[in-house]
Design a protein around this motif. Structure first.
Motif, PDB file in Angstrom:
ATOM      1  N   PHE A 153     -43.508 -61.802 -16.739  1.00  0.00           N
ATOM      2  CA  PHE A 153     -42.536 -62.669 -15.987  1.00  0.00           C
ATOM      3  C   PHE A 153     -43.006 -64.097 -15.464  1.00  0.00           C
ATOM      4  N   PRO A 154     -42.374 -65.008 -15.668  1.00  0.00           N
ATOM      5  CA  PRO A 154     -43.075 -66.436 -14.946  1.00  0.00           C
ATOM      6  C   PRO A 154     -42.941 -66.719 -13.663  1.00  0.00           C
ATOM      7  N   TYR A 155     -43.835 -65.898 -12.842  1.00  0.00           N
ATOM      8  CA  TYR A 155     -43.872 -66.060 -11.510  1.00  0.00           C
ATOM      9  C   TYR A 155     -44.152 -67.517 -10.832  1.00  0.00           C
ATOM     10  N   HIS A 156     -44.892 -68.212 -11.814  1.00  0.00           N
ATOM     11  CA  HIS A 156     -45.480 -69.640 -11.388  1.00  0.00           C
ATOM     12  C   HIS A 156     -44.430 -70.616 -11.487  1.00  0.00           C
ATOM     13  N   LEU A 157     -43.115 -70.204 -11.873  1.00  0.00           N
ATOM     14  CA  LEU A 157     -42.168 -71.142 -11.908  1.00  0.00           C
ATOM     15  C   LEU A 157     -41.176 -71.122 -10.836  1.00  0.00           C
ATOM     16  N   ILE A 158     -41.513 -70.321  -9.751  1.00  0.00           N
ATOM     17  CA  ILE A 158     -40.561 -69.930  -8.710  1.00  0.00           C
ATOM     18  C   ILE A 158     -41.331 -69.954  -7.609  1.00  0.00           C
ATOM     19  N   ASN A 159     -40.622 -70.599  -6.529  1.00  0.00           N
ATOM     20  CA  ASN A 159     -41.551 -70.732  -5.334  1.00  0.00           C
ATOM     21  C   ASN A 159     -41.918 -69.269  -4.737  1.00  0.00           C
ATOM     22  N   GLY A 160     -42.992 -69.075  -4.253  1.00  0.00           N
ATOM     23  CA  GLY A 160     -43.445 -68.029  -3.647  1.00  0.00           C
ATOM     24  C   GLY A 160     -44.131 -66.953  -4.808  1.00  0.00           C
ATOM     25  N   GLY A 161     -43.953 -67.405  -5.837  1.00  0.00           N
ATOM     26  CA  GLY A 161     -44.618 -66.772  -7.143  1.00  0.00           C
ATOM     27  C   GLY A 161     -44.375 -65.164  -6.784  1.00  0.00           C
ATOM     28  N   LYS A 162     -45.436 -64.374  -7.021  1.00  0.00           N
ATOM     29  CA  LYS A 162     -45.178 -62.819  -6.947  1.00  0.00           C
ATOM     30  C   LYS A 162     -44.612 -62.394  -5.492  1.00  0.00           C
ATOM     31  N   ASN A 163     -44.746 -63.389  -4.351  1.00  0.00           N
ATOM     32  CA  ASN A 163     -44.422 -62.819  -3.093  1.00  0.00           C
ATOM     33  C   ASN A 163     -43.033 -63.413  -2.775  1.00  0.00           C
ATOM     34  N   TYR A 164     -42.083 -63.798  -4.052  1.00  0.00           N
ATOM     35  CA  TYR A 164     -40.761 -64.193  -3.769  1.00  0.00           C
ATOM     36  C   TYR A 164     -40.041 -62.779  -3.410  1.00  0.00           C
ATOM     37  N   LYS A 165     -39.028 -63.251  -2.327  1.00  0.00           N
ATOM     38  CA  LYS A 165     -38.166 -62.174  -1.895  1.00  0.00           C
ATOM     39  C   LYS A 165     -36.834 -62.064  -2.869  1.00  0.00           C
ATOM     40  N   PHE A 166     -37.226 -61.249  -3.934  1.00  0.00           N
ATOM     41  CA  PHE A 166     -36.235 -60.766  -4.598  1.00  0.00           C
ATOM     42  C   PHE A 166     -34.989 -60.102  -4.083  1.00  0.00           C
ATOM     43  N   ARG A 167     -33.795 -60.197  -4.301  1.00  0.00           N
ATOM     44  CA  ARG A 167     -32.665 -59.394  -3.659  1.00  0.00           C
ATOM     45  C   ARG A 167     -32.892 -57.960  -4.066  1.00  0.00           C
ATOM     46  N   GLU A 168     -32.297 -56.895  -3.118  1.00  0.00           N
ATOM     47  CA  GLU A 168     -32.282 -55.750  -3.597  1.00  0.00           C
ATOM     48  C   GLU A 168     -31.031 -55.184  -3.189  1.00  0.00           C
ATOM     49  N   GLY A 169     -30.315 -54.031  -3.771  1.00  0.00           N
ATOM     50  CA  GLY A 169     -29.028 -53.569  -3.687  1.00  0.00           C
ATOM     51  C   GLY A 169     -29.118 -52.139  -3.613  1.00  0.00           C
ATOM     52  N   LYS A 170     -27.931 -51.452  -3.329  1.00  0.00           N
ATOM     53  CA  LYS A 170     -27.740 -50.194  -3.367  1.00  0.00           C
ATOM     54  C   LYS A 170     -26.559 -49.719  -4.162  1.00  0.00           C
ATOM     55  N   VAL A 171     -26.680 -48.731  -4.601  1.00  0.00           N
ATOM     56  CA  VAL A 171     -25.478 -47.996  -5.493  1.00  0.00           C
ATOM     57  C   VAL A 171     -24.969 -46.796  -4.535  1.00  0.00           C
ATOM     58  N   GLN A 172     -23.765 -46.590  -4.364  1.00  0.00           N
ATOM     59  CA  GLN A 172     -23.431 -45.536  -3.574  1.00  0.00           C
ATOM     60  C   GLN A 172     -22.759 -44.524  -4.563  1.00  0.00           C
ATOM     61  N   ASP A 173     -23.566 -43.302  -4.681  1.00  0.00           N
ATOM     62  CA  ASP A 173     -22.949 -42.067  -5.308  1.00  0.00           C
ATOM     63  C   ASP A 173     -22.162 -41.089  -4.482  1.00  0.00           C
ATOM     64  N   TYR A 174     -21.134 -40.771  -5.325  1.00  0.00           N
ATOM     65  CA  TYR A 174     -20.303 -39.757  -4.462  1.00  0.00           C
ATOM     66  C   TYR A 174     -20.166 -38.316  -5.329  1.00  0.00           C
ATOM     67  N   PHE A 175     -20.155 -37.269  -4.550  1.00  0.00           N
ATOM     68  CA  PHE A 175     -20.177 -36.067  -5.206  1.00  0.00           C
ATOM     69  C   PHE A 175     -18.964 -35.158  -4.476  1.00  0.00           C
ATOM     70  N   TYR A 176     -18.392 -34.555  -5.362  1.00  0.00           N
ATOM     71  CA  TYR A 176     -17.292 -33.852  -5.054  1.00  0.00           C
ATOM     72  C   TYR A 176     -17.560 -32.537  -5.643  1.00  0.00           C
ATOM     73  N   GLU A 177     -17.635 -31.244  -4.762  1.00  0.00           N
ATOM     74  CA  GLU A 177     -17.975 -29.941  -5.220  1.00  0.00           C
ATOM     75  C   GLU A 177     -16.503 -28.900  -5.404  1.00  0.00           C
ATOM     76  N   TYR A 178     -16.254 -28.547  -6.474  1.00  0.00           N
ATOM     77  CA  TYR A 178     -14.825 -27.948  -6.618  1.00  0.00           C
ATOM     78  C   TYR A 178     -15.123 -26.859  -7.496  1.00  0.00           C
ATOM     79  N   LYS A 179     -15.142 -25.600  -6.811  1.00  0.00           N
ATOM     80  CA  LYS A 179     -15.553 -24.181  -7.422  1.00  0.00           C
ATOM     81  C   LYS A 179     -16.954 -24.408  -7.858  1.00  0.00           C
ATOM     82  N   GLU A 180     -17.120 -24.100  -9.286  1.00  0.00           N
ATOM     83  CA  GLU A 180     -18.409 -24.212  -9.954  1.00  0.00           C
ATOM     84  C   GLU A 180     -18.784 -25.634 -10.444  1.00  0.00           C
TER      85      GLU A 180
END
Length: 206
Positions: A153-180
């Motif tokens: 990955f060309p870290y040298h082309l972005i400000n901060g290089g390897k220390n750049y604060k990349f975005r992070e996210g979350k996925v919400q996983d839902y669970f329904y339990e019905y009988k078995e």
């Protein structure tokens, strides 16, 4: 500028990126005032997600629109005729973090139709009363989404290089339990959205 005008004045917007696309069907059956949702248990012989619980549906083929795919796949997987499926309408679609778009739709199964699951794709089906989902909130867990790259990955082309604060996210996983059964993942997400629309929709009065 003339070329730009000619291109964009009537252009319809699309989605940037290379996404795989699939359609699924929320198929309702049973009594008018007490419908069920039909679920499939995928064949254990399949190479992809064997034994998982899902809604009828599949990959959108070339020259198909999402609605056509949902109906076709439902017919193929459950051995139904077109007249057996009374189309109701569109659901909200899901753009996943995994370059996948899911288009859900809602239909009602004809009361005289008989479901015969395709042995090649479906181990068996089961039905869950819609009231179960209305009365029971799913369990929810969050999974982090983290950008990860290798040394090329060309870290040298972005400000901060390897220390750049990349975005992070979350996925919400839902669970329904019905009988078995445990209904989870994007199938549970689609069901939850369907139920939320029903629960919180305000009927317009004339």
């Amino acid at each position: 500028m003339d070329k730009i005008y000619s291109i964009f004045k009537s252009r319809k917007p699309g989605i940037i990126g290379n996404f795989k696309k699939a359609s699924v069907m929320l198929l309702l059956t049973g009594e008018q005032n007490n419908p069920n949702i039909v679920f499939e248990v995928r064949s254990f012989k399949l190479s992809h997600q064997p034994g998982d619980i899902c809604l009828p549906g599949g990959k959108i083929e070339k020259n198909e629109i999402p609605r056509q795919t949902a109906i076709r796949e439902t017919m193929e997987e459950l051995s139904l005729n077109r007249k057996d499926i009374h189309f109701i309408g569109d659901m909200d679609y899901v753009v996943t973090p995994f370059n996948f778009i899911i288009f859900p739709f809602v239909s009602k199964l004809d009361e005289n139709a008989e479901i015969v699951p395709s042995q090649a794709e479906v181990d068996h089906i089961f039905k869950v009363p819609l009231k179960f989902f209305i009365n029971n909130e799913p369990e929810m867990h969050e999974l982090p989404i983290i950008q990860k790259s290798d040394e090329s990955f060309p870290y040298h082309l972005i400000n901060g290089g390897k220390n750049y604060k990349f975005r992070e996210g979350k996925v919400q996983d839902y669970f329904y339990e019905y009988k078995e059964y445990v209904i989870w993942g994007f199938t549970a997400l689609v069901v939850k959205r369907f139920v939320d629309i029903i629960k919180y929709h305000k009927t317009e009065t004339p």
